[in-house]
Motif scaffolding. Sequence first.
Motif, PDB file in Angstrom:
ATOM      1  N   ILE A 265     -32.279  51.843  64.326  1.00 26.41           N
ATOM      2  CA  ILE A 265     -30.985  52.942  64.257  1.00 26.41           C
ATOM      3  C   ILE A 265     -30.317  52.873  65.858  1.00 26.41           C
ATOM      4  O   ILE A 265     -31.085  53.116  66.668  1.00 26.41           O
TER       5      ILE A 265
ATOM      6  N   LYS B 169     -27.587  55.244  67.637  1.00 30.68           N
ATOM      7  CA  LYS B 169     -26.853  56.154  67.507  1.00 30.68           C
ATOM      8  C   LYS B 169     -26.582  57.077  69.151  1.00 30.68           C
ATOM      9  O   LYS B 169     -27.134  56.668  70.033  1.00 30.68           O
TER      10      LYS B 169
ATOM     11  N   LEU C 155     -25.377  55.301  63.635  1.00 34.08           N
ATOM     12  CA  LEU C 155     -24.874  56.525  63.301  1.00 34.08           C
ATOM     13  C   LEU C 155     -24.105  56.918  64.238  1.00 34.08           C
ATOM     14  O   LEU C 155     -24.033  56.790  65.329  1.00 34.08           O
TER      15      LEU C 155
ATOM     16  N   ARG D  29     -24.365  50.547  57.729  1.00 30.19           N
ATOM     17  CA  ARG D  29     -25.629  49.712  57.842  1.00 30.19           C
ATOM     18  C   ARG D  29     -25.407  48.098  57.319  1.00 30.19           C
ATOM     19  O   ARG D  29     -24.426  47.855  56.615  1.00 30.19           O
TER      20      ARG D  29
ATOM     21  N   SER E 224     -37.590  55.885  60.128  1.00 24.51           N
ATOM     22  CA  SER E 224     -37.116  55.653  58.629  1.00 24.51           C
ATOM     23  C   SER E 224     -35.880  56.627  58.379  1.00 24.51           C
ATOM     24  O   SER E 224     -35.509  57.293  59.456  1.00 24.51           O
ATOM     25  N   PHE E 225     -35.064  56.259  57.621  1.00 24.43           N
ATOM     26  CA  PHE E 225     -33.908  56.899  57.125  1.00 24.43           C
ATOM     27  C   PHE E 225     -33.628  56.801  55.618  1.00 24.43           C
ATOM     28  O   PHE E 225     -34.002  55.835  54.954  1.00 24.43           O
ATOM     29  N   SER E 226     -33.660  58.162  55.265  1.00 27.16           N
ATOM     30  CA  SER E 226     -33.575  58.317  53.770  1.00 27.16           C
ATOM     31  C   SER E 226     -32.061  58.547  53.068  1.00 27.16           C
ATOM     32  O   SER E 226     -31.856  57.946  51.942  1.00 27.16           O
TER      33      SER E 226
END
Length: 404
Positions: free
Chosen positions: A6, A8, A117, A110, A145-147
């Motif tokens: 990720i 950001k 992000l 993504r 992790s990213f949901s």
Amino acid sequence: MKMIDIIKPELYDRFQCKGSACRRTCCAGWKITVSKSEYQDLKNKLDHTGTKTLQRMPEESRSTLVYGEFVLDEKGCPLQSDEGLCRLQLSFGAESLPHVCAFFPRQGIRCDDELQLSLTPACERVLELLLEGDKSLEFIRQKASFSSKPILRFTGKDAKTRWNHYIRIQEFCILLLQAKDISLDRRMSLLGLGLHQINEYYKNDEIYKVSGYIDRYFAMLNNSENIDNWFSSKTIDPAILLGNFVTSKVSSEGYGELLKRVLQELKVTVQLKEKTGDTSFTYSREEYKRRRKLFRIRFTEKHPYFLENVMVMLFVGKHWASLPDDSYSIWDQYMYACWVYSNLKFVLTACIKEDMEDEELLDICVILLRGWIHNERSKQEAIKNFHETGSDTPAHMAMLVQAG
Ligand code: SF4
């Protein structure tokens, strides 16, 4: 859950919604749209309430992603309680929220196991965080992790290649916007020179040349003794910005009052030329000059990173100048960035007062950015106008960004 890479801005994790303390809640003042599957799900949940809370978008602007919209009342989303809380969330839990409500002001894009992000500066709290910043925005990369699902995703067989180009151009934009030894106006112009050439590579199907060009462009900048010589010393009349602001097609909450305020503060008169039907504006140049000076002292010197960080956030979060599509080229997106930048400076300058609180200036920023960056119509009109008037050149952009 799978770990992904990720990227950001460092302040991303510090964001926390102000909830009922927010003066311009995102539940009001603009269209709140949902996808087709969300529309159907919400319809099932809300039908028993007996009030019309959701409707389909008009057929010509309906798509799978933008399928339905909330029917807003005078205080905004009809599901908002008197305390400003969301009744959908209270009754069905946070999982029931459509993507725009659950994710805003967060934004994501993504490709495979990489995710970028960011946060949109159309949110009051995000702007406060940017105002508190005393340095250039920093970006971090971490495995986590990213949901939640980001709306945008690179797919298809050459997705990774396109993603790498996207990231490379974004780095180019960020590095130039953060070149702190040069004034921000000049940084915007330098960005334009580089992006104009990158746009040519895209047009000619020579994207493979972009990376090498970026390296050479930075080397050229480093070796240049006086970057000001790259540009003409001409500037454009701020009346052009006034015209942009007055004629922009924006209906978001607060925009009309802001417009009246600018007309009053700068003692503007509007004239309609009978022969051509064109509109022209006169304003108090003395007053604008005085406020321009005040804006530099009162705001820019006190918050030297604010405008820079707003622009970085926009280039990253709105993917300006790095994600060309069927409607807008890299150059089109850059021109709109210049439009937003110069008009933002112009309106803030027109409204500044000696005793003005930062809070009030931030509120103006929320109204303007909400109206301009989440509004296709304003963008379409501005870009069309640049092309039709032949002002779609790097030289014009350099003059425009200096005018505000
Ligand atoms: S605009 Fe930002 S701070 Fe205000 S309610 Fe929406 S997410 Fe929260």
